[in-house]
Design an enzyme around this catalytic site. Structure first.
Site, PDB file in Angstrom:
ATOM      1  N   LYS A 196       0.854  -1.214   0.000  1.00 32.67           N
ATOM      2  CA  LYS A 196       0.000   0.000   0.000  1.00 32.67           C
ATOM      3  C   LYS A 196       0.880   1.251   0.000  1.00 32.67           C
ATOM      4  O   LYS A 196       0.670   2.182  -0.781  1.00 32.67           O
ATOM      5  CB  LYS A 196      -0.888   0.013   1.226  1.00 32.67           C
ATOM      6  CG  LYS A 196      -1.584   1.336   1.493  1.00 32.67           C
ATOM      7  CD  LYS A 196      -2.486   1.321   2.699  1.00 32.67           C
ATOM      8  CE  LYS A 196      -1.775   1.544   3.996  1.00 32.67           C
ATOM      9  NZ  LYS A 196      -1.460   2.960   4.313  1.00 32.67           N
ATOM     10  N   ASN A 197       1.893   1.262   0.861  1.00 27.24           N
ATOM     11  CA  ASN A 197       2.690   2.475   1.048  1.00 27.24           C
ATOM     12  C   ASN A 197       3.752   2.685  -0.019  1.00 27.24           C
ATOM     13  O   ASN A 197       4.478   3.676   0.015  1.00 27.24           O
ATOM     14  CB  ASN A 197       3.308   2.499   2.459  1.00 27.24           C
ATOM     15  CG  ASN A 197       2.234   2.738   3.509  1.00 27.24           C
ATOM     16  OD1 ASN A 197       1.086   3.052   3.179  1.00 27.24           O
ATOM     17  ND2 ASN A 197       2.579   2.535   4.755  1.00 27.24           N
ATOM     18  N   ARG A 214      -4.778  10.741   4.431  1.00 28.99           N
ATOM     19  CA  ARG A 214      -3.680  11.693   4.603  1.00 28.99           C
ATOM     20  C   ARG A 214      -2.673  11.598   3.466  1.00 28.99           C
ATOM     21  O   ARG A 214      -2.028  12.569   3.108  1.00 28.99           O
ATOM     22  CB  ARG A 214      -2.942  11.410   5.897  1.00 28.99           C
ATOM     23  CG  ARG A 214      -3.711  11.485   7.160  1.00 28.99           C
ATOM     24  CD  ARG A 214      -2.779  11.224   8.302  1.00 28.99           C
ATOM     25  NE  ARG A 214      -1.503  11.891   8.083  1.00 28.99           N
ATOM     26  CZ  ARG A 214      -1.323  13.201   8.169  1.00 28.99           C
ATOM     27  NH1 ARG A 214      -2.364  13.966   8.436  1.00 28.99           N
ATOM     28  NH2 ARG A 214      -0.149  13.727   7.957  1.00 28.99           N
ATOM     29  N   CYS A 226      -4.906  12.611  12.870  1.00 22.09           N
ATOM     30  CA  CYS A 226      -5.685  11.362  12.801  1.00 22.09           C
ATOM     31  C   CYS A 226      -5.545  10.700  14.178  1.00 22.09           C
ATOM     32  O   CYS A 226      -4.923  11.230  15.078  1.00 22.09           O
ATOM     33  CB  CYS A 226      -5.162  10.467  11.685  1.00 22.09           C
ATOM     34  SG  CYS A 226      -3.586   9.741  12.054  1.00 22.09           S
ATOM     35  N   ARG A 285       0.418  14.560  13.168  1.00 24.61           N
ATOM     36  CA  ARG A 285       0.967  14.271  11.839  1.00 24.61           C
ATOM     37  C   ARG A 285       1.041  15.528  10.964  1.00 24.61           C
ATOM     38  O   ARG A 285       0.398  15.639   9.924  1.00 24.61           O
ATOM     39  CB  ARG A 285       0.175  13.159  11.168  1.00 24.61           C
ATOM     40  CG  ARG A 285       0.223  11.884  11.995  1.00 24.61           C
ATOM     41  CD  ARG A 285      -0.488  10.742  11.347  1.00 24.61           C
ATOM     42  NE  ARG A 285       0.240  10.241  10.187  1.00 24.61           N
ATOM     43  CZ  ARG A 285      -0.232   9.243   9.434  1.00 24.61           C
ATOM     44  NH1 ARG A 285      -1.398   8.699   9.706  1.00 24.61           N
ATOM     45  NH2 ARG A 285       0.476   8.827   8.398  1.00 24.61           N
ATOM     46  N   ASP A 331       4.635   0.707  12.143  1.00 19.64           N
ATOM     47  CA  ASP A 331       3.431   0.058  11.615  1.00 19.64           C
ATOM     48  C   ASP A 331       3.306  -1.393  12.039  1.00 19.64           C
ATOM     49  O   ASP A 331       2.303  -2.032  11.734  1.00 19.64           O
ATOM     50  CB  ASP A 331       3.411   0.141  10.074  1.00 19.64           C
ATOM     51  CG  ASP A 331       3.186   1.548   9.609  1.00 19.64           C
ATOM     52  OD1 ASP A 331       3.340   1.816   8.402  1.00 19.64           O
ATOM     53  OD2 ASP A 331       2.871   2.410  10.445  1.00 19.64           O
ATOM     54  N   ILE A 352       7.774   7.171  17.114  1.00 15.81           N
ATOM     55  CA  ILE A 352       7.410   7.899  15.893  1.00 15.81           C
ATOM     56  C   ILE A 352       6.145   8.736  16.083  1.00 15.81           C
ATOM     57  O   ILE A 352       6.129   9.921  15.768  1.00 15.81           O
ATOM     58  CB  ILE A 352       7.203   6.912  14.704  1.00 15.81           C
ATOM     59  CG1 ILE A 352       8.434   6.017  14.527  1.00 15.81           C
ATOM     60  CG2 ILE A 352       6.839   7.668  13.438  1.00 15.81           C
ATOM     61  CD1 ILE A 352       9.681   6.732  14.055  1.00 15.81           C
ATOM     62  N   ARG A 366      -8.728  -0.452   4.579  1.00  9.30           N
ATOM     63  CA  ARG A 366      -7.868   0.555   3.953  1.00  9.30           C
ATOM     64  C   ARG A 366      -6.537  -0.064   3.530  1.00  9.30           C
ATOM     65  O   ARG A 366      -5.942   0.349   2.546  1.00  9.30           O
ATOM     66  CB  ARG A 366      -7.569   1.687   4.926  1.00  9.30           C
ATOM     67  CG  ARG A 366      -8.764   2.483   5.358  1.00  9.30           C
ATOM     68  CD  ARG A 366      -8.350   3.681   6.135  1.00  9.30           C
ATOM     69  NE  ARG A 366      -7.338   4.438   5.392  1.00  9.30           N
ATOM     70  CZ  ARG A 366      -6.867   5.609   5.795  1.00  9.30           C
ATOM     71  NH1 ARG A 366      -7.282   6.135   6.923  1.00  9.30           N
ATOM     72  NH2 ARG A 366      -5.977   6.254   5.083  1.00  9.30           N
TER      73      ARG A 366
HETATM   74  C1  EPZ Z   1       4.223   7.048   6.434  1.00  5.97           C
HETATM   75  O1  EPZ Z   1       3.409   8.077   6.981  1.00  5.97           O
HETATM   76  C2  EPZ Z   1       3.325   5.829   6.298  1.00  5.97           C
HETATM   77  N1  EPZ Z   1       2.239   6.128   5.349  1.00  5.97           N
HETATM   78  C3  EPZ Z   1       2.753   5.451   7.668  1.00  5.97           C
HETATM   79  O2  EPZ Z   1       1.989   4.270   7.506  1.00  5.97           O
HETATM   80  C4  EPZ Z   1       3.920   5.151   8.608  1.00  5.97           C
HETATM   81  O3  EPZ Z   1       3.422   4.857   9.886  1.00  5.97           O
HETATM   82  C5  EPZ Z   1       4.860   6.364   8.674  1.00  5.97           C
HETATM   83  O4  EPZ Z   1       5.299   6.724   7.338  1.00  5.97           O
HETATM   84  C6  EPZ Z   1       6.096   6.087   9.515  1.00  5.97           C
HETATM   85  O5  EPZ Z   1       6.803   4.999   8.979  1.00  5.97           O
HETATM   86  C7  EPZ Z   1       2.506   6.119   4.023  1.00  5.97           C
HETATM   87  O6  EPZ Z   1       3.624   5.852   3.585  1.00  5.97           O
HETATM   88  C8  EPZ Z   1       1.368   6.416   3.099  1.00  5.97           C
HETATM   89  P1  EPZ Z   1       6.157  10.391   8.589  1.00  5.97           P
HETATM   90  P2  EPZ Z   1       3.966   9.593   7.038  1.00  5.97           P
HETATM   91  O7  EPZ Z   1       6.073  11.667   7.841  1.00  5.97           O
HETATM   92  O8  EPZ Z   1       4.881   9.836   5.902  1.00  5.97           O
HETATM   93  C9  EPZ Z   1       6.507  13.769  11.919  1.00  5.97           C
HETATM   94  C10 EPZ Z   1       0.140   2.870   7.776  1.00  5.97           C
HETATM   95  O9  EPZ Z   1      -0.312   2.317   8.775  1.00  5.97           O
HETATM   96  N2  EPZ Z   1       6.418  14.734  10.819  1.00  5.97           N
HETATM   97  O10 EPZ Z   1       7.294   9.460   8.298  1.00  5.97           O
HETATM   98  O11 EPZ Z   1       2.773  10.468   7.210  1.00  5.97           O
HETATM   99  C11 EPZ Z   1       5.224  12.974  12.117  1.00  5.97           C
HETATM  100  O12 EPZ Z   1       4.320  13.684  12.948  1.00  5.97           O
HETATM  101  C12 EPZ Z   1       0.581   4.314   7.842  1.00  5.97           C
HETATM  102  O13 EPZ Z   1       0.293   2.319   6.651  1.00  5.97           O
HETATM  103  C13 EPZ Z   1       6.508  16.108  11.104  1.00  5.97           C
HETATM  104  O14 EPZ Z   1       6.646  16.505  12.267  1.00  5.97           O
HETATM  105  O15 EPZ Z   1       4.799   9.582   8.385  1.00  5.97           O
HETATM  106  C14 EPZ Z   1       5.718  11.698  12.761  1.00  5.97           C
HETATM  107  O16 EPZ Z   1       5.875  11.927  14.155  1.00  5.97           O
HETATM  108  C15 EPZ Z   1       0.289   4.918   9.208  1.00  5.97           C
HETATM  109  N3  EPZ Z   1       6.442  16.993  10.083  1.00  5.97           N
HETATM  110  C16 EPZ Z   1       7.107  11.495  12.138  1.00  5.97           C
HETATM  111  O17 EPZ Z   1       7.472  12.756  11.563  1.00  5.97           O
HETATM  112  C17 EPZ Z   1       6.283  16.590   8.770  1.00  5.97           C
HETATM  113  O18 EPZ Z   1       6.233  17.453   7.873  1.00  5.97           O
HETATM  114  C18 EPZ Z   1       7.143  10.452  11.029  1.00  5.97           C
HETATM  115  O19 EPZ Z   1       6.075  10.727  10.152  1.00  5.97           O
HETATM  116  C19 EPZ Z   1       6.185  15.200   8.502  1.00  5.97           C
HETATM  117  C20 EPZ Z   1       6.258  14.291   9.535  1.00  5.97           C
END
Ligand code: EPZ
Length: 423
Positions: A22-23, A96, A120, A125, A308, A331, A401
């Site tokens: 998916k990702n 998202r 969420c 996020r 995840d 995370i 999803r």
């Molecule tokens: C991706 O989300 C995945 N989704 C998530 O999978 C996964 O949990 C996550 O990466 C972490 O591995 C997809 O790839 C579609 P991040 P993403 O930006 O990119 C902070 C699932 O279950 N952050 O790596 O949204 C954020 O708050 C989903 O399949 C900022 O502060 O996650 C978090 O604490 C859930 N500012 C950390 O970074 C930003 O601009 C990591 O988030 C961006 C992120």
């Protein structure tokens, strides 16, 4: 809304086929905006989030051909007709990952309007790092009336350091940089295999990228990109989820098409807990040949233990009788909602901040529980497989999803799960 009714206590034996990631599919689908024309994606899982991304692309003027998705896992996307630069609230609020349209729209048209994704269940996020990356490439970015507006003022390369490792942030800025003149360097990048899969497709389209899969990615901008085809990597989180399913039921499963090297930290942790996992010619075999042990788990960006998989691991460790495990979630700030539901089934879990102390119990009992997010719902299904009596998991739209035909795959390996309408 649907619920799953799970009759616990059945060992899982047999084979489960792993679907496309998916990702990886979501950013790859968004990247088709960069290259007008007909793209062909293979090994695409039939999931709600894939449907949502298709709806978003169609809203932007693309054509998605899902006619071979069920039979052949093939998705055609023609982005010739993409005109609109606006990703509307109605769609972004349901997923998202819609934010992944921002970078490609900006790169192709010099402007983009994407509804600001709200928080969420698992956390706020924010997307500040996505926006900072675009600004450093020359965009003027503002947020008004709940929308992100990115307008090209000038276009220049940059050296961009992500304050926090962000998967979709890395993907968004990497996509935007493919059409930005000059050499852009991204530092402190996400190294997830899904980032590599995206980069491989961008390279096929004609992008110049070096270092994907490391914390330093170099992108040299090109004039145009051309549509191609790509086979999506297997879903490593689905694989990890079914590894736990085999372990938690004391079964013996073969996970076909699984890629072990995308999942080394999860396999190592399961080995440490006493789970047997072996690479065979067709995929990964998982089974148990003795008592399990409690282990400590700390989530981290790849190649660390994936957040995840945290909820699924908590379900397994809850049943390691006499085992004590400390789970630390680094995370997301609110990713223990599944713990509250597992406690209702009899799990012994003490929460303190971003840490959960799990003391394994001999058995947990079936209960009516509620899914709150995608991986929490998977965790509750896993617990239901091992619990005594029957477990009802409500709001399984969360599950749909990200897991293709989960109850079908599990039932084919001996589970007893049926889907019903929630009254
Ligand atoms: C991706 O989300 C995945 N989704 C998530 O999978 C996964 O949990 C996550 O990466 C972490 O591995 C997809 O790839 C579609 P991040 P993403 O930006 O990119 C902070 C699932 O279950 N952050 O790596 O949204 C954020 O708050 C989903 O399949 C900022 O502060 O996650 C978090 O604490 C859930 N500012 C950390 O970074 C930003 O601009 C990591 O988030 C961006 C992120």
């Amino acid at each position: 809304m649907d619920k799953l009714i799970i009759e616990g206590g059945h060992r899982l034996e047999g084979e489960i086929e792993i679907s496309g990631a998916k990702n990886a599919a979501l950013p790859l689908m968004a990247s088709t905006i960069l290259a007008p024309g007909k793209h062909l994606l293979e090994n695409v899982a039939n999931l709600r989030d894939i449907d949502t991304m298709c709806e978003l692309l169609e809203e932007l003027g693309a054509k998605a051909d899902r006619s071979k998705l069920d039979s052949g896992k093939i998705l055609g996307i023609d982005t010739t007709g993409v005109q609109s630069k606006r990703a509307p609230y109605e769609l972004v609020k349901t997923m998202r990952a819609s934010i992944l349209a921002l970078g490609p729209l900006y790169a192709r048209f010099g402007c983009a309007e994407v509804s600001f994704p709200g928080g969420c269940a698992i956390g706020a996020r924010p997307v500040d790092l996505h926006l900072k990356g675009l600004e450093m490439l020359g965009a003027k970015v503002s947020v008004e009336h709940g929308y992100i507006y990115a307008q090209k003022q000038e276009s220049h390369p940059s050296e961009i350091t992500f304050d926090i490792v962000t998967v979709t942030g890395t993907e968004n800025v990497m996509m935007a940089a493919t059409l930005t003149p000059g050499k852009t360097v991204l530092l402190n990048c996400a190294q997830e295999p899904e980032v590599v899969d995206l980069a491989e497709y961008l390279l096929k389209m004609g992008a110049k990228i070096k270092g994907a899969g490391t914390d330093r990615i170099e992108i040299t901008g090109v004039e145009t990109l051309s549509p191609k085809s790509h086979r999506i990597m297997p879903d490593r989180i689905e694989t990890g989820t079914y590894l736990v399913a085999g372990a938690i039921t004391g079964g013996d499963l073969l996970l076909r098409n699984a890629h072990p090297n995308d999942l080394e930290s999860v396999i190592a942790k399961l080995h440490e807990a006493g789970v047997r996992i072996e690479e065979t010619g067709q995929g990964l075999r998982v089974w148990r040949d003795g008592k399990l042990r409690g282990v400590d788990v700390r989530t981290a960006p790849y190649p660390g233990f994936p957040t995840d998989m945290q909820a699924q691991m908590m379900a397994l460790l809850s049943l390691v009788e006499g085992g004590v495990s400390m789970i630390t979630e680094t995370i997301f700030e609110n990713r223990f909602l599944h713990a509250l539901e597992l406690q209702r089934m009899g799990a012994n879990i003490k929460l303190e901040g971003n840490r959960a102390l799990v003391t394994g119990v001999k058995k947990i009992s079936g209960a009516t529980v509620m899914a709150t997010d995608l991986r929490a719902s998977a965790s509750l299904v896993l617990a239901g497989l091992a619990a005594e009596n029957t477990t009802e998991v409500s709001r399984v739209y969360h599950l749909d999803r990200g897991y293709e035909r989960m109850e079908e795959k599990l039932n084919a390996a001996g589970a007893r799960i049926r889907r019903a309408k929630e009254l």
